[in-house]
Enzyme design. Structure first.
Site, PDB file in Angstrom:
ATOM      1  N   GLN A   1       0.846  -1.196   0.000  1.00  0.00           N
ATOM      2  CA  GLN A   1       0.000   0.000   0.000  1.00  0.00           C
ATOM      3  C   GLN A   1       0.879   1.243   0.000  1.00  0.00           C
ATOM      4  O   GLN A   1       0.378   2.350  -0.100  1.00  0.00           O
ATOM      5  CB  GLN A   1      -0.831   0.051   1.277  1.00  0.00           C
ATOM      6  CG  GLN A   1      -1.840  -1.027   1.399  1.00  0.00           C
ATOM      7  CD  GLN A   1      -2.472  -1.005   2.778  1.00  0.00           C
ATOM      8  OE1 GLN A   1      -3.490  -0.371   2.999  1.00  0.00           O
ATOM      9  NE2 GLN A   1      -1.865  -1.677   3.706  1.00  0.00           N
ATOM     10  N   ASN A   2       2.175   1.050   0.204  1.00  0.00           N
ATOM     11  CA  ASN A   2       3.028   2.211   0.407  1.00  0.00           C
ATOM     12  C   ASN A   2       3.307   2.939  -0.900  1.00  0.00           C
ATOM     13  O   ASN A   2       3.405   2.334  -1.955  1.00  0.00           O
ATOM     14  CB  ASN A   2       4.341   1.791   1.075  1.00  0.00           C
ATOM     15  CG  ASN A   2       4.095   1.312   2.493  1.00  0.00           C
ATOM     16  OD1 ASN A   2       3.017   1.536   3.025  1.00  0.00           O
ATOM     17  ND2 ASN A   2       5.063   0.656   3.081  1.00  0.00           N
TER      18      ASN A   2
ATOM     19  N   HIS B   1      -1.343   1.404  -4.173  1.00  0.00           N
ATOM     20  CA  HIS B   1      -1.758   2.806  -4.085  1.00  0.00           C
ATOM     21  C   HIS B   1      -0.802   3.716  -4.841  1.00  0.00           C
ATOM     22  O   HIS B   1      -0.731   4.914  -4.570  1.00  0.00           O
ATOM     23  CB  HIS B   1      -1.860   3.248  -2.618  1.00  0.00           C
ATOM     24  CG  HIS B   1      -2.992   2.593  -1.886  1.00  0.00           C
ATOM     25  ND1 HIS B   1      -3.077   2.517  -0.522  1.00  0.00           N
ATOM     26  CD2 HIS B   1      -4.105   1.975  -2.349  1.00  0.00           C
ATOM     27  CE1 HIS B   1      -4.194   1.868  -0.176  1.00  0.00           C
ATOM     28  NE2 HIS B   1      -4.822   1.530  -1.266  1.00  0.00           N
TER      29      HIS B   1
ATOM     30  N   CYS C   1      -1.335   8.463 -25.027  1.00  0.00           N
ATOM     31  CA  CYS C   1      -2.752   8.418 -25.420  1.00  0.00           C
ATOM     32  C   CYS C   1      -3.461   9.761 -25.269  1.00  0.00           C
ATOM     33  O   CYS C   1      -4.641   9.867 -25.597  1.00  0.00           O
ATOM     34  CB  CYS C   1      -3.487   7.348 -24.604  1.00  0.00           C
ATOM     35  SG  CYS C   1      -3.860   7.855 -22.922  1.00  0.00           S
TER      36      CYS C   1
ATOM     37  N   GLY D   1       3.129  -4.709   8.831  1.00  0.00           N
ATOM     38  CA  GLY D   1       2.964  -3.276   9.110  1.00  0.00           C
ATOM     39  C   GLY D   1       1.762  -2.626   8.461  1.00  0.00           C
ATOM     40  O   GLY D   1       1.886  -1.553   7.888  1.00  0.00           O
TER      41      GLY D   1
ATOM     42  N   ALA E   1       3.159  -4.142  14.914  1.00  0.00           N
ATOM     43  CA  ALA E   1       3.422  -3.614  16.257  1.00  0.00           C
ATOM     44  C   ALA E   1       2.271  -3.870  17.214  1.00  0.00           C
ATOM     45  O   ALA E   1       2.467  -3.911  18.424  1.00  0.00           O
ATOM     46  CB  ALA E   1       3.710  -2.115  16.154  1.00  0.00           C
ATOM     47  N   GLU E   2       1.064  -4.013  16.662  1.00  0.00           N
ATOM     48  CA  GLU E   2      -0.108  -4.201  17.531  1.00  0.00           C
ATOM     49  C   GLU E   2      -1.096  -5.109  16.807  1.00  0.00           C
ATOM     50  O   GLU E   2      -1.048  -5.228  15.579  1.00  0.00           O
ATOM     51  CB  GLU E   2      -0.769  -2.843  17.828  1.00  0.00           C
ATOM     52  CG  GLU E   2      -1.146  -2.097  16.553  1.00  0.00           C
ATOM     53  CD  GLU E   2      -1.588  -0.658  16.776  1.00  0.00           C
ATOM     54  OE1 GLU E   2      -1.792  -0.262  17.923  1.00  0.00           O
ATOM     55  OE2 GLU E   2      -1.742   0.055  15.771  1.00  0.00           O
TER      56      GLU E   2
HETATM   57  P1  NAD Z   1      -1.678   2.410   8.971  1.00  0.00           P
HETATM   58  O1  NAD Z   1      -1.041   3.685   9.400  1.00  0.00           O
HETATM   59  O2  NAD Z   1      -3.164   2.391   8.943  1.00  0.00           O
HETATM   60  O3  NAD Z   1      -1.200   1.206   9.919  1.00  0.00           O
HETATM   61  C1  NAD Z   1       0.165   0.943  10.148  1.00  0.00           C
HETATM   62  C2  NAD Z   1       0.265  -0.251  11.088  1.00  0.00           C
HETATM   63  O4  NAD Z   1       1.642  -0.595  11.227  1.00  0.00           O
HETATM   64  C3  NAD Z   1      -0.264   0.040  12.487  1.00  0.00           C
HETATM   65  O5  NAD Z   1      -1.010  -1.078  12.944  1.00  0.00           O
HETATM   66  C4  NAD Z   1       1.003   0.228  13.328  1.00  0.00           C
HETATM   67  O6  NAD Z   1       0.845  -0.154  14.674  1.00  0.00           O
HETATM   68  C5  NAD Z   1       1.958  -0.677  12.613  1.00  0.00           C
HETATM   69  N1  NAD Z   1       3.389  -0.305  12.713  1.00  0.00           N
HETATM   70  C6  NAD Z   1       3.938   0.917  12.782  1.00  0.00           C
HETATM   71  N2  NAD Z   1       5.275   0.836  12.798  1.00  0.00           N
HETATM   72  C7  NAD Z   1       5.577  -0.489  12.759  1.00  0.00           C
HETATM   73  C8  NAD Z   1       6.788  -1.223  12.744  1.00  0.00           C
HETATM   74  N3  NAD Z   1       7.985  -0.621  12.776  1.00  0.00           N
HETATM   75  N4  NAD Z   1       6.734  -2.569  12.681  1.00  0.00           N
HETATM   76  C9  NAD Z   1       5.534  -3.208  12.640  1.00  0.00           C
HETATM   77  N5  NAD Z   1       4.356  -2.567  12.665  1.00  0.00           N
HETATM   78  C10 NAD Z   1       4.375  -1.222  12.702  1.00  0.00           C
HETATM   79  O7  NAD Z   1      -1.051   2.037   7.575  1.00  0.00           O
HETATM   80  P2  NAD Z   1      -1.704   1.230   6.366  1.00  0.00           P
HETATM   81  O8  NAD Z   1      -2.453   0.071   6.874  1.00  0.00           O
HETATM   82  O9  NAD Z   1      -0.583   1.025   5.384  1.00  0.00           O
HETATM   83  O10 NAD Z   1      -2.761   2.244   5.736  1.00  0.00           O
HETATM   84  C11 NAD Z   1      -2.392   3.608   5.528  1.00  0.00           C
HETATM   85  C12 NAD Z   1      -2.582   4.115   4.112  1.00  0.00           C
HETATM   86  O11 NAD Z   1      -1.796   5.302   3.999  1.00  0.00           O
HETATM   87  C13 NAD Z   1      -2.036   3.179   3.089  1.00  0.00           C
HETATM   88  O12 NAD Z   1      -3.013   3.060   2.130  1.00  0.00           O
HETATM   89  C14 NAD Z   1      -0.808   3.873   2.488  1.00  0.00           C
HETATM   90  O13 NAD Z   1      -0.991   4.042   1.094  1.00  0.00           O
HETATM   91  C15 NAD Z   1      -0.778   5.250   3.051  1.00  0.00           C
HETATM   92  N6  NAD Z   1       0.509   5.604   3.711  1.00  0.00           N
HETATM   93  C16 NAD Z   1       1.681   5.239   3.121  1.00  0.00           C
HETATM   94  C17 NAD Z   1       2.872   5.550   3.738  1.00  0.00           C
HETATM   95  C18 NAD Z   1       4.134   5.110   3.052  1.00  0.00           C
HETATM   96  O14 NAD Z   1       4.153   4.966   1.814  1.00  0.00           O
HETATM   97  N7  NAD Z   1       5.215   4.869   3.792  1.00  0.00           N
HETATM   98  C19 NAD Z   1       2.890   6.247   4.945  1.00  0.00           C
HETATM   99  C20 NAD Z   1       1.665   6.622   5.529  1.00  0.00           C
HETATM  100  C21 NAD Z   1       0.474   6.287   4.900  1.00  0.00           C
END
Ligand code: NAD
Length: 288
Positions: free
Chosen positions: A108-109, A126, A164, A201, A247-248
């Site tokens: 998703q990142n 995404h 296009c 994550g 993490a949770e």
């Molecule tokens: P989220 O923020 O909803 O959830 C992140 C999860 O990861 C949480 O449960 C948190 O406790 C856990 N977490 C945080 N750090 C951790 C670690 N070091 N090790 C293990 N777990 C850890 O994120 P999501 O579910 O990806 O949804 C957020 C949306 O926002 C996504 O669609 C994404 O596209 C976007 N987003 C992307 C980025 C990125 O590209 N790095 C950053 C923020 C949001």
């Protein structure tokens, strides 16, 4: 914890088609905050979440105005993303791919860190903040393929697709925007093929991505068996092992979609899983 790490390593070693699903949590150790974790951007600032939901509507109504607004933003607002480096969690997934165990990463990142780390088969569900995309034909471009100053000066915003003629936007998928067809289809195919899903994550609450583990958990082999009374019944056995590293606990943990969770940091746990997989492979023979 140690037992669960060994169990995950054994499950990975036994799998024939493992895929990883990743979310913002895998990049927090690279200095990019997640949205919904305890230190998340939206946990601290709920107004930012409300604004994010409006962005795609604004683009659809007025792509030219949307681009003017994006280009007027201070470069510092995106600076952190460009400078970030992959962490041990990203590299562990690269190792598993090199071993031939992990077939793809569905992420998703939007930070591009899986590709930067060296993962080859990555589906950016995404999109990527580092790329642009034609909303019509899904061609991707790097930002430096367009001279935005020139386009703005000659009133040629929004940029147009050289292939296009469709409208170009940033590749990052906004809330309310359809998932680009190529990654949506590819991710669904990978979900249909896998026998192990390693979920790293993510809070698993953003749909339709969060549907993928649920689809995988529904994949079952149905076999008829004769019961003690001599009557026939159908038995359903799950075919996909689903492991969370987070993490949770998440809704996937609570509703039983995942078989087990290894609770902690991806940057610490994933490399330990890789070490265990190596030990298994050296004791069982085949060169991984
Ligand atoms: P989220 O923020 O909803 O959830 C992140 C999860 O990861 C949480 O449960 C948190 O406790 C856990 N977490 C945080 N750090 C951790 C670690 N070091 N090790 C293990 N777990 C850890 O994120 P999501 O579910 O990806 O949804 C957020 C949306 O926002 C996504 O669609 C994404 O596209 C976007 N987003 C992307 C980025 C990125 O590209 N790095 C950053 C923020 C949001």
């Amino acid at each position: 914890m140690e037992d669960l790490i060994k169990r995950a390593a054994q499950d990975l070693a036994n799998s024939t088609y493992a895929v990883a699903l990743t979310g913002a949590g895998i990049s927090t150790e690279s200095g990019i905050p997640d949205f919904r974790g305890p230190d998340g951007v939206w946990t601290k600032n709920p107004e930012a979440e409300r604004k994010a939901y409006r962005s795609y509507d604004d683009f659809v109504k007025d792509p030219k105005g949307w681009w003017e607004e994006v280009l007027s933003r201070a470069p510092s607002s995106t600076g952190a993303w460009w400078q970030s480096e992959p962490n041990a969690g990203h590299y562990a997934l690269v190792e598993l791919e090199k071993m031939g165990i992990l077939k793809s990463v569905l992420t998703q990142n939007v930070d591009g860190l899986h590709e930067k780390a060296g993962s080859k088969n990555v589906y950016e569900y995404h999109g990527s903040m580092l790329k642009l995309r034609c909303v019509s034909c899904t061609s991707r471009f790097s930002r430096d393929e367009f001279d935005f100053e020139e386009l703005r000066r000659h009133a040629q915003l929004p940029p147009r697709c050289p292939n296009c003629g469709g409208v170009i936007k940033s590749d990052g998928v906004a809330f309310g925007e359809p998932i680009p067809q190529d990654v949506a289809r590819g991710s669904l195919e990978e979900t249909g093929k896998c026998d192990l899903m390693l979920i790293c994550g993510t809070s698993a609450v953003v749909y339709p991505f969060a549907e993928l583990p649920r689809i995988a958990s529904q994949r079952r082999i149905e076999a008829e068996r004769v019961t003690q009374t001599g009557l026939h019944a159908v038995e359903k056995t799950p075919t996909v092992t689903i492991i969370e590293v987070n993490a949770e606990p998440t809704p996937l943990t609570q509703e039983g979609t995942s078989d087990y969770i290894i609770q902690g940091k991806t940057g610490e746990i994933l490399p330990r899983i890789v070490d265990e997989v190596r030990k298994i492979s050296s004791s069982t023979g085949p060169a991984l």
